[in-house]
Design an enzyme around this catalytic site. Structure first.
Site, PDB file in Angstrom:
ATOM      1  N   ARG A  54       0.809  -1.220   0.000  1.00  0.00           N
ATOM      2  CA  ARG A  54       0.000   0.000   0.000  1.00  0.00           C
ATOM      3  C   ARG A  54       0.844   1.274   0.000  1.00  0.00           C
ATOM      4  NH1 ARG A  54      -2.928  -4.059   2.087  1.00  0.00           N
ATOM      5  NH2 ARG A  54      -0.878  -4.597   2.842  1.00  0.00           N
ATOM      6  N   THR A  55       1.793   1.355   0.927  1.00  0.00           N
ATOM      7  CA  THR A  55       2.516   2.620   1.104  1.00  0.00           C
ATOM      8  C   THR A  55       3.392   2.923  -0.112  1.00  0.00           C
ATOM      9  OG1 THR A  55       2.564   2.024   3.437  1.00  0.00           O
ATOM     10  CG2 THR A  55       3.854   3.938   2.786  1.00  0.00           C
ATOM     11  N   LYS A  82      25.744  -5.041  -0.963  1.00  0.00           N
ATOM     12  CA  LYS A  82      27.215  -5.189  -0.947  1.00  0.00           C
ATOM     13  C   LYS A  82      27.806  -4.595   0.321  1.00  0.00           C
ATOM     14  CE  LYS A  82      27.269  -4.362  -5.947  1.00  0.00           C
ATOM     15  NZ  LYS A  82      27.566  -3.297  -6.918  1.00  0.00           N
ATOM     16  N   ARG A 104      11.194   3.825   3.911  1.00  0.00           N
ATOM     17  CA  ARG A 104      10.708   2.818   4.871  1.00  0.00           C
ATOM     18  C   ARG A 104      11.908   2.001   5.310  1.00  0.00           C
ATOM     19  NH1 ARG A 104       5.586  -1.165   4.673  1.00  0.00           N
ATOM     20  NH2 ARG A 104       4.643   0.810   5.283  1.00  0.00           N
ATOM     21  N   HIS A 132       4.612   5.816  11.640  1.00  0.00           N
ATOM     22  CA  HIS A 132       4.147   5.658  10.260  1.00  0.00           C
ATOM     23  C   HIS A 132       3.146   6.804  10.048  1.00  0.00           C
ATOM     24  CE1 HIS A 132       2.986   4.004   6.512  1.00  0.00           C
ATOM     25  NE2 HIS A 132       2.617   2.796   6.854  1.00  0.00           N
TER      26      HIS A 132
HETATM   27  N1   CP Z   1      -0.428  -0.161   5.937  1.00  0.00           N
HETATM   28  C1   CP Z   1       0.768  -0.364   5.363  1.00  0.00           C
HETATM   29  O1   CP Z   1       1.761   0.297   5.689  1.00  0.00           O
HETATM   30  O2   CP Z   1       0.783  -1.328   4.394  1.00  0.00           O
HETATM   31  P1   CP Z   1       2.073  -1.765   3.537  1.00  0.00           P
HETATM   32  O3   CP Z   1       3.029  -2.411   4.485  1.00  0.00           O
HETATM   33  O4   CP Z   1       1.545  -2.718   2.483  1.00  0.00           O
HETATM   34  O5   CP Z   1       2.660  -0.519   2.945  1.00  0.00           O
END
Ligand code: CP
Length: 310
Positions: A54-55, A82, A104, A132
């Protein structure tokens, strides 16, 4: 410089401003013409060191719908494999003169580390157990569209609170907007200092559900539980799974939310996740694109007025 490393750095009016900004993109995304050229000529780099559906996709779609060039760094085939350090990777991305970097990472604090080394805004797409922020903003937008106001709204967050950056960002965001936040988890999956966050703590899910206006379910984050207590899925569902019967304990118009990915039949039953009137799960995904468009636009475009934005 400007960035979005967490909800912790945002004042309530800044959260509200981002939600307001996102509304225009919700409208545009529902139409046939889904692209404007606001960020034309800008380059956005998505660097995801942890898996995402999603993100990652919504940040990519968000950047493209605003007219930017979006590049996804393929971490699995990059020089990270590496042995290149996170800071050297960040300095490399910076030298390519990105206009925004979306990160992320599995380590809490990794995003701030990168934000301190680069010249452009850095957006946190989830760092370890820390924050998040765009998830919390998209959840707030979903709730605001359905319930209008947050003051006194009873929001029950149930699941692996200990390991959840989603829970942490949502608690900060919802409490900042005036909601009455309840958290529920087995004792082993509840942070020791949780009460300092201004929430009401429950270990009994039925009690936590009584009178709730919003029920937010979280998955067990097995990937962060090495050497720790792991409940069996069957036992977990029995005590903490959201079933249709349990949902009856909440308000009759309570919203059901889940950030995804879901473990159907563990923390949430399919007939609840797919409930046509109550489940907001696909709406959350839709709001995710709009919120990420708002964040990218506000953080990158020069001359935007936003009082107190650091
Ligand atoms: N909700 C969320 O962060 O989903 P993903 O890990 O798929 O990005």
């Amino acid at each position: 410089h400007r960035g979005l490393t967490g909800i912790a750095g945002l004042a309530p009016h800044q959260i509200w401003f981002l939600l307001d900004e996102a509304e225009q993109w919700v409208e545009m995304n529902r139409g046939a013409q889904k692209r404007v050229e606001l960020l034309s000529g800008m380059t956005i780099i998505n660097a995801f060191f942890e898996n995402s559906t999603r993100t990652l996709l919504s940040f990519e779609i968000a950047g493209k719908r605003l007219g930017a060039d979006v590049v996804n760094m393929a971490v699995a085939t990059s020089s990270v494999k590496k042995g290149e350090t996170l800071i050297d990777t960040a300095m490399t991305l910076n030298a390519m003169r990105a206009d925004a970097i979306v990160i992320r990472h599995a380590s809490s604090g990794a995003v701030q580390l990168i934000a301190d080394k680069v010249d452009c805004p850095v957006l946190n797409a989830g760092d370890g157990q820390h924050e998040h922020p765009t998830q919390a903003l998209l959840d707030a937008l979903t709730i605001r569209q359905a319930k209008r106001a947050f003051n006194g709204l009873r929001v029950t967050i149930c699941g692996d609170i200990l390991h959840s950056r989603v829970a942490r960002s949502n608690i900060l965001c919802l409490a900042s907007l005036g909601a009455d936040v309840r958290v529920c988890a087995p004792p082993a999956l509840m942070p020791a200092d949780i009460e300092q966050m201004g929430v009401t703590v429950f270990h009994d899910f039925d009690a936590a559900l009584k009178g709730a206006d919003v029920v937010m379910m979280l998955r067990l984050q097995m990937e962060r539980m090495e050497g720790q207590f792991i409940p069996s899925p069957r036992e977990y569902r029995h005590l903490y799974g959201l079933t249709l019967d349990r949902l009856e304990l909440a308000e009759s118009n309570a919203l059901v939310m889940h950030p995804g990915p879901m473990n159907r039949g563990v923390e949430i039953d399919s007939n609840v996740a797919d409930h046509v009137e109550r489940s907001m799960i696909t709406t959350q995904v839709e709001m995710g694109v709009a919120i990420r468009m708002a964040c990218l636009d506000v953080l990158t475009r020069k001359g935007r007025k936003m009082e107190g934005w650091a």
